[in-house]
Design a protein around this motif. Structure first.
Motif, PDB file in Angstrom:
ATOM      1  N   MET A  84     -20.825 -13.799 -23.618  1.00  0.00           N
ATOM      2  CA  MET A  84     -21.497 -12.453 -23.716  1.00  0.00           C
ATOM      3  C   MET A  84     -20.946 -11.740 -22.289  1.00  0.00           C
ATOM      4  O   MET A  84     -20.547 -10.475 -22.551  1.00  0.00           O
ATOM      5  N   ILE A  85     -21.037 -12.475 -21.247  1.00  0.00           N
ATOM      6  CA  ILE A  85     -20.025 -11.670 -19.998  1.00  0.00           C
ATOM      7  C   ILE A  85     -18.988 -11.490 -20.267  1.00  0.00           C
ATOM      8  O   ILE A  85     -18.301 -10.237 -19.947  1.00  0.00           O
ATOM      9  N   GLN A 100     -18.227  -8.159 -21.988  1.00  0.00           N
ATOM     10  CA  GLN A 100     -18.459  -7.025 -21.036  1.00  0.00           C
ATOM     11  C   GLN A 100     -17.262  -6.529 -20.259  1.00  0.00           C
ATOM     12  O   GLN A 100     -17.281  -5.615 -19.316  1.00  0.00           O
ATOM     13  N   ALA A 144     -31.042  -3.561 -21.572  1.00  0.00           N
ATOM     14  CA  ALA A 144     -30.123  -4.432 -22.536  1.00  0.00           C
ATOM     15  C   ALA A 144     -30.709  -4.637 -23.749  1.00  0.00           C
ATOM     16  O   ALA A 144     -30.262  -5.329 -24.381  1.00  0.00           O
ATOM     17  N   ILE A 177     -28.928 -14.163 -27.135  1.00  0.00           N
ATOM     18  CA  ILE A 177     -29.197 -14.206 -25.593  1.00  0.00           C
ATOM     19  C   ILE A 177     -30.548 -14.570 -25.351  1.00  0.00           C
ATOM     20  O   ILE A 177     -30.686 -15.048 -24.211  1.00  0.00           O
ATOM     21  N   SER A 195     -25.942 -14.060 -13.765  1.00  0.00           N
ATOM     22  CA  SER A 195     -25.480 -13.127 -14.999  1.00  0.00           C
ATOM     23  C   SER A 195     -26.176 -12.950 -15.960  1.00  0.00           C
ATOM     24  O   SER A 195     -26.204 -11.560 -16.454  1.00  0.00           O
ATOM     25  N   LEU A 220     -26.632  -8.989 -17.198  1.00  0.00           N
ATOM     26  CA  LEU A 220     -26.497  -8.625 -18.278  1.00  0.00           C
ATOM     27  C   LEU A 220     -27.745  -7.731 -18.772  1.00  0.00           C
ATOM     28  O   LEU A 220     -27.731  -6.679 -19.700  1.00  0.00           O
ATOM     29  N   SER A 221     -28.779  -8.085 -18.128  1.00  0.00           N
ATOM     30  CA  SER A 221     -30.052  -7.654 -18.482  1.00  0.00           C
ATOM     31  C   SER A 221     -30.148  -5.943 -18.167  1.00  0.00           C
ATOM     32  O   SER A 221     -30.691  -5.289 -18.411  1.00  0.00           O
ATOM     33  N   PRO A 232     -21.542  -7.081 -15.631  1.00  0.00           N
ATOM     34  CA  PRO A 232     -21.784  -8.566 -15.476  1.00  0.00           C
ATOM     35  C   PRO A 232     -20.589  -9.462 -15.226  1.00  0.00           C
ATOM     36  O   PRO A 232     -20.664 -10.345 -14.341  1.00  0.00           O
TER      37      PRO A 232
END
Length: 353
Positions: free
Chosen positions: A68-69, A72, A174, A240, A312, A316-317, A322
């Protein structure tokens, strides 16, 4: 063991659902953490005697966070390259000042011996601090409690504080609250690609001996895929949330075996220590924002002394770049381990060499 793990995950799910209903920040991680911590501290079920949460299972979900990071990572991060020497230079000074301040807290307020205070005070490198501290004659029971509480207090206090400051629960930016109707339909091919990226990235990072391999490998692989446009690896919201919940359950179980007296004493010192590091990090963030123009909130999260995976998730949140946050936390751990080894020799702690 499988049934026990399944039951704990079910408890974590219930804790997360309650946290969502209460409107708490980071509900899936903090709710599951609170539920499992309450179980081991208050109920103390015999079924957990000799049980340890399967860390390979946890690593798989941390790898999903890494993917997920990686998604980004954008050309914007590359454009910040000219500012990174300033922020990384600040990180070097932050690690030293945080460690020395924490050592003073644990020595003067906690009454810990020098070795225990030294290794308990590191602002990162949890496992390295515990292993080196054991060799140096530190009290490993206290050391372990303080290091885990550093992470737990940070990931609890920071989202709550930011929620009060921002006026809304952290996570809404997010879309991580998973309110009814948010869940995205499962795409078998997309999930297979995400799982493959997580596995291949984690395996490659272990072979290359990268720090925080379960996070960094998938992150680099997903970043490369995103920047080249080769594959779209965006994770569905429910995945997530599941990763947050698994991390929360594993952290909550860290309270197992802690006596009430040890917990009270260690928790009080952890609050003081983390408070000091957050204030220090906020000051560094303010100075570096003036120099680099990078948002203060992004830098604050980059300097906060939590675990790489946990910080992290918070980044993300908040949609707080991130990739930038993760880069700083990985380097914080590397810098801490180097600083730890050098200072241990300077201070003449046994086992330092």
């Amino acid at each position: 063991m499988i049934l026990t793990t399944a039951a704990l995950l079910a408890l974590g799910l219930a804790g997360g659902e309650i946290a969502v209903l209460l409107g708490l920040p980071m509900p899936w991680m903090l709710g599951s953490l609170a539920a499992c911590a309450g179980l081991v501290l208050l109920v103390k079920p015999a079924a957990l005697d000799g049980y340890s949460f399967p860390m390979r299972f946890r690593s798989g979900f941390v790898a999903l966070i890494g993917v997920m990071i990686g998604t980004q990572v954008t050309p914007e991060l590359l454009r910040l390259a000219g500012e990174l020497p300033w922020t990384l230079g600040g990180l070097v000074l932050f690690v030293f000042l945080a460690h020395m301040g924490n050592m003073a807290v644990f020595r003067r307020l906690g009454g810990y011996d020098r070795a225990t205070a030294f290794y308990a005070g590191t602002p990162g490198g949890l496992m390295e601090s515990i292993l080196l501290g054991e060799g140096a004659g530190a009290d490993t029971r206290i050391l372990t409690a303080q290091q885990f509480l550093r992470i737990i207090v940070t990931i609890t206090v920071l989202p709550l504080g930011l929620s009060l400051w921002m006026g809304e629960p952290v996570g809404s930016a997010a879309g991580l609250n998973l309110a009814a109707g948010d869940a995205e339909p499962a795409d078998a091919l997309a999930i297979a690609l995400i799982a493959t990226a997580a596995f291949v990235g984690m395996t490659g990072a272990h072979l290359l001996r990268l720090p925080a391999a379960q996070l960094t490998g998938p992150m680099f692989l997903a970043a490369a895929a995103t920047l080249t446009g080769a594959i779209d690896l965006h994770l569905p919201v429910w995945m997530i949330a599941a990763a947050q919940m698994v991390i929360g359950v594993s952290l909550g179980l860290r309270f197992k075996g802690m006596g009430a007296a040890l917990l009270r004493r260690s928790a009080g010192l952890a609050v003081i220590s983390v408070g000091y590091m957050l204030v220090l990090g906020a000051a560094f963030a303010a100075i570096l924002t003036a120099i680099t123009g990078i948002e203060w909130l992004h830098l604050l999260i980059s300097f906060a002394p939590g675990g790489v995976a946990e910080m992290s998730v918070i980044a993300l949140s908040l949609a707080a770049n991130p990739a930038l946050v993760s880069l700083h936390h990985i380097l914080r751990i590397l810098l801490t381990v180097v600083e730890l080894s050098v200072l241990a020799k300077v201070l003449g702690l046994k086992g330092a060499g």
